[in-house]
Design a protein around this motif. Sequence first.
Motif, PDB file in Angstrom:
ATOM      1  N   ARG A 347       4.926  29.147  72.787  1.00 55.90           N
ATOM      2  CA  ARG A 347       5.381  28.237  71.917  1.00 55.90           C
ATOM      3  C   ARG A 347       4.594  28.225  70.765  1.00 55.90           C
ATOM      4  NH1 ARG A 347       4.034  23.749  73.298  1.00 55.90           N
ATOM      5  NH2 ARG A 347       2.704  24.234  75.582  1.00 55.90           N
ATOM      6  N   LEU A 348       3.099  28.468  71.059  1.00 58.90           N
ATOM      7  CA  LEU A 348       2.300  28.418  69.732  1.00 58.90           C
ATOM      8  C   LEU A 348       2.143  29.241  68.974  1.00 58.90           C
ATOM      9  CD1 LEU A 348      -0.962  28.237  72.067  1.00 58.90           C
ATOM     10  CD2 LEU A 348       0.084  26.316  70.922  1.00 58.90           C
ATOM     11  N   VAL A 349       3.247  30.819  68.973  1.00 56.92           N
ATOM     12  CA  VAL A 349       3.172  31.535  68.013  1.00 56.92           C
ATOM     13  C   VAL A 349       4.101  31.039  66.919  1.00 56.92           C
ATOM     14  CG1 VAL A 349       4.279  34.012  67.748  1.00 56.92           C
ATOM     15  CG2 VAL A 349       3.018  33.389  69.812  1.00 56.92           C
ATOM     16  N   PRO A 350       3.806  31.224  65.779  1.00 60.40           N
ATOM     17  CA  PRO A 350       4.778  30.762  64.523  1.00 60.40           C
ATOM     18  C   PRO A 350       6.119  31.434  64.486  1.00 60.40           C
ATOM     19  CG  PRO A 350       2.378  31.409  63.783  1.00 60.40           C
ATOM     20  CD  PRO A 350       2.415  31.766  65.401  1.00 60.40           C
ATOM     21  N   ARG A 351       6.926  30.714  63.898  1.00 62.00           N
ATOM     22  CA  ARG A 351       8.437  31.328  63.895  1.00 62.00           C
ATOM     23  C   ARG A 351       8.496  32.449  63.178  1.00 62.00           C
ATOM     24  NH1 ARG A 351      11.681  27.282  60.806  1.00 62.00           N
ATOM     25  NH2 ARG A 351      10.475  25.559  61.828  1.00 62.00           N
ATOM     26  N   VAL A 355       9.969  36.228  64.433  1.00 60.09           N
ATOM     27  CA  VAL A 355      11.393  36.823  63.980  1.00 60.09           C
ATOM     28  C   VAL A 355      10.812  38.252  63.763  1.00 60.09           C
ATOM     29  CG1 VAL A 355      12.679  37.072  61.824  1.00 60.09           C
ATOM     30  CG2 VAL A 355      12.348  34.821  62.715  1.00 60.09           C
ATOM     31  N   ALA A 356       9.525  38.513  62.967  1.00 60.04           N
ATOM     32  CA  ALA A 356       8.930  39.848  62.734  1.00 60.04           C
ATOM     33  C   ALA A 356       8.843  40.628  63.849  1.00 60.04           C
ATOM     34  CB  ALA A 356       7.800  39.749  61.946  1.00 60.04           C
ATOM     35  N   LEU A 357       8.314  40.052  65.064  1.00 58.96           N
ATOM     36  CA  LEU A 357       8.260  40.763  66.277  1.00 58.96           C
ATOM     37  C   LEU A 357       9.574  41.194  66.838  1.00 58.96           C
ATOM     38  CD1 LEU A 357       6.094  41.409  68.237  1.00 58.96           C
ATOM     39  CD2 LEU A 357       6.772  39.234  69.457  1.00 58.96           C
ATOM     40  N   ALA A 358      10.552  40.152  66.726  1.00 62.41           N
ATOM     41  CA  ALA A 358      11.947  40.767  67.019  1.00 62.41           C
ATOM     42  C   ALA A 358      12.477  41.872  66.222  1.00 62.41           C
ATOM     43  CB  ALA A 358      13.148  39.353  67.014  1.00 62.41           C
ATOM     44  N   VAL A 359      12.433  41.746  65.052  1.00 62.60           N
ATOM     45  CA  VAL A 359      12.911  42.981  64.281  1.00 62.60           C
ATOM     46  C   VAL A 359      12.248  44.174  64.378  1.00 62.60           C
ATOM     47  CG1 VAL A 359      12.846  43.651  61.863  1.00 62.60           C
ATOM     48  CG2 VAL A 359      13.473  41.375  62.272  1.00 62.60           C
ATOM     49  N   ALA A 360      10.687  44.137  64.625  1.00 60.58           N
ATOM     50  CA  ALA A 360      10.068  45.347  65.042  1.00 60.58           C
ATOM     51  C   ALA A 360      10.657  45.866  66.206  1.00 60.58           C
ATOM     52  CB  ALA A 360       8.466  44.964  64.928  1.00 60.58           C
ATOM     53  N   ILE A 361      10.699  45.071  67.495  1.00 58.41           N
ATOM     54  CA  ILE A 361      11.085  45.651  68.737  1.00 58.41           C
ATOM     55  C   ILE A 361      12.290  46.143  68.599  1.00 58.41           C
ATOM     56  CG2 ILE A 361      11.706  44.831  70.729  1.00 58.41           C
ATOM     57  CD1 ILE A 361       9.374  42.965  71.030  1.00 58.41           C
ATOM     58  N   LEU A 406       7.645  42.321  76.182  1.00 63.84           N
ATOM     59  CA  LEU A 406       7.173  41.467  75.110  1.00 63.84           C
ATOM     60  C   LEU A 406       8.324  40.557  74.745  1.00 63.84           C
ATOM     61  CD1 LEU A 406       4.953  43.523  72.480  1.00 63.84           C
ATOM     62  CD2 LEU A 406       4.490  41.421  73.832  1.00 63.84           C
ATOM     63  N   TRP A 407       9.420  40.964  74.799  1.00 70.50           N
ATOM     64  CA  TRP A 407      10.875  40.467  74.472  1.00 70.50           C
ATOM     65  C   TRP A 407      10.652  39.036  74.570  1.00 70.50           C
ATOM     66  CZ3 TRP A 407      13.980  41.303  70.600  1.00 70.50           C
ATOM     67  CH2 TRP A 407      15.040  41.019  70.762  1.00 70.50           C
ATOM     68  N   PRO A 408      10.391  38.343  75.757  1.00 73.15           N
ATOM     69  CA  PRO A 408      10.432  37.116  76.039  1.00 73.15           C
ATOM     70  C   PRO A 408       9.565  36.222  75.050  1.00 73.15           C
ATOM     71  CG  PRO A 408      10.020  38.248  78.107  1.00 73.15           C
ATOM     72  CD  PRO A 408       9.921  39.160  77.056  1.00 73.15           C
ATOM     73  N   VAL A 409       8.633  36.747  74.219  1.00 72.97           N
ATOM     74  CA  VAL A 409       7.933  36.090  73.399  1.00 72.97           C
ATOM     75  C   VAL A 409       8.681  35.717  72.007  1.00 72.97           C
ATOM     76  CG1 VAL A 409       5.862  36.123  71.802  1.00 72.97           C
ATOM     77  CG2 VAL A 409       5.892  37.371  73.932  1.00 72.97           C
ATOM     78  N   VAL A 410       9.783  36.578  71.781  1.00 69.15           N
ATOM     79  CA  VAL A 410      10.878  36.138  70.882  1.00 69.15           C
ATOM     80  C   VAL A 410      11.316  34.847  70.728  1.00 69.15           C
ATOM     81  CG1 VAL A 410      12.672  36.790  69.501  1.00 69.15           C
ATOM     82  CG2 VAL A 410      10.926  38.437  70.115  1.00 69.15           C
ATOM     83  N   ALA A 425       4.338  39.417  53.924  1.00 74.49           N
ATOM     84  CA  ALA A 425       3.911  40.755  54.642  1.00 74.49           C
ATOM     85  C   ALA A 425       5.163  40.956  55.580  1.00 74.49           C
ATOM     86  CB  ALA A 425       2.672  40.872  55.260  1.00 74.49           C
ATOM     87  N   TYR A 426       5.304  40.142  56.678  1.00 73.33           N
ATOM     88  CA  TYR A 426       6.462  40.511  57.631  1.00 73.33           C
ATOM     89  C   TYR A 426       7.671  40.814  57.063  1.00 73.33           C
ATOM     90  CZ  TYR A 426       3.081  38.376  60.866  1.00 73.33           C
ATOM     91  OH  TYR A 426       2.114  38.104  61.367  1.00 73.33           O
ATOM     92  N   GLY A 427       8.005  40.081  55.528  1.00 70.10           N
ATOM     93  CA  GLY A 427       9.158  40.239  55.141  1.00 70.10           C
ATOM     94  C   GLY A 427       9.365  41.517  54.455  1.00 70.10           C
ATOM     95  N   LEU A 428       8.272  41.979  53.827  1.00 76.01           N
ATOM     96  CA  LEU A 428       8.328  43.474  53.276  1.00 76.01           C
ATOM     97  C   LEU A 428       8.706  44.580  54.351  1.00 76.01           C
ATOM     98  CD1 LEU A 428       7.601  44.855  50.794  1.00 76.01           C
ATOM     99  CD2 LEU A 428       5.373  45.329  51.747  1.00 76.01           C
TER     100      LEU A 428
END
Lengths: 510, 119
Positions: A347-351, A355-361, A406-410, A425-428
């Motif tokens: 819950r603490l992880v910013p939105r 999203v960046a994590l999801a795209v990278a995975i 790691l997927w649940p973190v998304v 940075a994530y957007g790029l």
Amino acid sequence: MTALVLPLARFLFGALTVAVGHGTRVFLVLSAVVDAVLIAGMCTVLRGGACTVTFGGWKGLGIAFSIDIISAAMAALALTLSVAVTLYTWRDRMRPSIAALLHLLLGACYALAFTKDLFNVYVLFELVTLASFLLVGADRRPRQVWASLRYLIFSSFALSVFLFGVAVVYTHGNALDLDAVAAAVARSPGASWVHVAAALLVTGVAVKAGVFLFALWLPLAHSQAPPAVSALLSGLVVKMGVVQLFRLSLAFPLGVPLTVLGILTALLGIVYALWAHDAKRMLAFHTLSQIGYLLVGFGAGSEAARFGVIDYAVAHGLFKALLFLAVGEAAAVVGSSRVERLVAERRLVPRGTRVALAVAILGIIGVPPFAGFAAKAVVESGISSVVIRIFVFVVSAGTVASFAKLWPVVFARSSVRTAPPRAAAYGLLGTAVVLFLPISRAMGPAAVWAATLRGSAYVEALAAIAVGAAAYAWSRRRGPRLPERLFRLEEGVLVVLAGFLLVYALLRGS
Amino acid sequence: MFGWQGVAAAVVLFGIGTLGVVLRRDLVVKLLALAVVNSSAILCLVSLRVRPAAGPPLLGAGATPVMADPLPQALVLSAIVINFAVLALALVFVMRLVEQYHTTDSHRIDRRTRDEDAE
């Protein structure tokens, strides 16, 4: 000429940053603009075909810089990652000394992408080692200092072995330029000096490239470093070793050793990543597994596989950097990089970070049409052996299985927003991962792509994900204790020598 | 002691240095052993291209019919400087570790950092 200006401009900016003492960010932005202009200029040159520039041609012993698709791709990757890291650390107000090291690292990486001179490779690798050694230990936390010192000892040892190789090549081949060396090797096929030199050079480069038996320092250094540094090390520095292995494989008959090393590397990386409890450590082991994948591509030796390897190296640089940055921020927010803690307190992880994590995975596990899928499909279309194709499938499935952790973190409900520079940075990097397929399609040979993007590639990618998900469920139930001794400094140095003997034996045998 | 004897000496030095890196637990001794390994590569590089009875590589007055190959010597200079930088920086990092852990024993430092990780 751009090939020379590109690294030198970075060195100049590095010196300026230290000399002026403030305005670090201005210099970072300026140098990125300069680099972008130079790389764009280089791409227009490249349209007329690859070319080689030789500096200081003294009796055929000048230093050759080659502008081709590999060096252009690596330079573009280096620029993208440096911009992403600059944005990621924008709020932290990087110290001038650290920024200077960053410039130095990038300059050396640019030069490494271009150079075709063996001794120049040695000098630049030492430069990269020193810069990344200082960056890993920059926070002066004892654990990081220890990881970084181990890295330095391994590297320095390996580069000495490389220097032995340079001596052998120069004695028997009378040249240090890789084209001339390739000609000398072709003149004396199967000569014993070729085997000795190839084994020595491969040992030296493999330690930098993150190949198993050689790079046992890597999991510790990459997982302990600050996120921005990990992203550069895993995304860029390791790729420089891969590029050099690629160039060596064009001069020496390295097909069999690279395939064997690739399989070993990928298996080790997958096994350790599958049962790793620490997210950053898992990412570091995945660097190993993907490097193994690249080596198998070199070993296959076909045109499509070679192009695919470069394509995959760039794709991997992008999504692995994104992963390290996103996981690094999540770990900083949660206060631990252990997977259970990350999942429990997601819950603490910013939105934006999620999203960046999801795209990278999605990128790394190769879901169509993200970066991993496109690049993997090209490599696979170039591999003809059925055994190796099955092996590649197993590696893909293993990647899915370990990233399932790691997927649940998304998925979490949180309203915390990512800071704007980090979001940029994530957007790029995220955009690059998503748009990778059309971009690399424009760059690569059309025939390769026509043979690649068939229905079977999509089926294979989806099957790997299904098998990987099943393997994840299985791996949850059993947790073997994997030996940690292997990664100690003392054993590691001996294992490097064992790796040298293995490469030599394979060269003799093939 | 030139030519092949030099190469043989380089290989022996490499072996001694490697043993030092692997067997000695004291980080300072380990780094010195690493310096021996680095020097052995340099010795190998200069010895492999030795030409018997060669003069200095100078053109013009004083030129000899057989000249020494200048390239390895130029390469070796860069390598020596690099090795110096590596050793100096590594020793600074060892100082930092000693400040924290009060030991130069690599096994102990390894265990201490691992324990911190587990916490």
